[in-house]
Enzyme design. Structure first.
Site, PDB file in Angstrom:
ATOM      1  N   ASP A   8       0.850  -1.188   0.000  1.00 16.56           N
ATOM      2  CA  ASP A   8       0.000   0.000   0.000  1.00 16.56           C
ATOM      3  C   ASP A   8       0.891   1.245   0.000  1.00 16.56           C
ATOM      4  OD1 ASP A   8      -2.354   1.692   0.519  1.00 16.56           O
ATOM      5  OD2 ASP A   8      -1.544   1.836   2.553  1.00 16.56           O
ATOM      6  N   THR A  42      -2.772   0.013  -4.290  1.00 16.16           N
ATOM      7  CA  THR A  42      -3.196   1.268  -3.686  1.00 16.16           C
ATOM      8  C   THR A  42      -4.598   1.675  -4.116  1.00 16.16           C
ATOM      9  OG1 THR A  42      -2.638   3.638  -3.597  1.00 16.16           O
ATOM     10  CG2 THR A  42      -2.016   2.466  -5.573  1.00 16.16           C
TER      11      THR A  42
END
Length: 272
Positions: A8, A42
């Site tokens: 992430d 993401t």
């Protein structure tokens, strides 16, 4: 042995100033040199990750790279940024979702690969800030044009101040989740995705494409939108600054994004 690490960005790889610290970069390079596939996973759209991908030097290190974007709704090959897998919202979805924004002082924003669209209401401070974070201008668009089919709308964002978004989530989330996937990805933004799409489903698709087993996947994240990928991965790593739900979903908790938690996690599991 870990063969793929999904990372992430906001709250994880990026520090609070939205920069990547040197130890994080070095650990990622070490992992690639060890033969591990590094995949940014993401909520950001394509235009929101390009400067960071360039900063990491991943083009030079991995000629057959991939990124998972929009909270799992789209997967791109990084060689030419070809979109190889995606889910999108229909014109009817856009029309239906727009109505949820009307009773709140929030923005209704739509995302495709090249635009950050806003419909109707004047941009809130939160919308202006979020557009800046993803390196995008705000493009005003009418509801009719958004529904025209000219654009591949991958997700919808409802943005406003955290108190307003808390109220929105409380009143609307259960209704929305009947037909869509949704998550409060930041205190000021509630994201709505096509049903049954999240970072976990995106990561599963990519792992299968690459012939990598679930137990060979490691995922690192901090937020509630990371929960599904942390649960999917054989090694789920939550950041020290992560939410309680993210930590509960993980196998291991590393340091914070301000203290190189990604680097420490990679170093711990590298070669195992």
């Amino acid at each position: 042995m870990v063969k793929l690490i999904a990372i992430d960005m906001d709250g994880t790889l990026l520090n609070e100033k939205k920069h990547i610290d040197k130890p994080q970069k070095e650990a990622i390079h070490d992992a690639i040199e060890a033969g591990i596939k590094i995949v940014l996973c993401t909520g950001r759209p394509l235009y929101g990750i390009l400067p960071f991908y360039e900063e990491l030097g991943l083009h030079e290190l991995d000629l057959e790279g991939y990124v998972i974007l929009n909270n799992g709704c789209s997967i791109h090959k990084t060689k030419d940024w070809e979109l190889i897998d995606w889910a999108e919202l229909t014109p009817d979805d856009i029309d239906y979702l727009y109505k949820f924004s009307q009773d709140y002082n929030i923005n209704f924003t739509l995302v495709d690969d090249t635009h950050y669209f806003n419909i109707g209401r004047k941009p809130t401070d939160e919308l202006i800030m979020d557009a800046k974070f993803v390196f995008s201008d705000i493009t005003e668009i009418s509801l009719e044009e958004a529904k025209s089919g000219k654009y591949k709308i991958i997700k919808v964002l409802f943005l406003g101040n955290p108190k307003e978004m808390e109220n929105f989530q409380k009143k609307c989330e259960n209704i929305l989740k009947d037909s869509y996937s949704g998550v409060l990805s930041q205190p000021y933004v509630y994201e709505v995705l096509p049903k049954n799409n999240n970072k976990g489903t995106g990561l599963k698709k990519l792992a299968e494409k690459l012939g990598i087993k679930q137990e060979e996947v490691m995922a690192i994240g901090d937020g509630n939108n990371d929960i599904e990928m942390l649960k999917f991965a054989g090694v789920g790593v939550a950041m020290g600054n992560g939410t309680k739900m993210a930590k509960d979903a993980a196998n291991y908790i590393t340091d914070t994004n301000e203290n190189n938690g990604v680097a420490k996690a990679i170093e711990k599991f590298l070669g195992e």
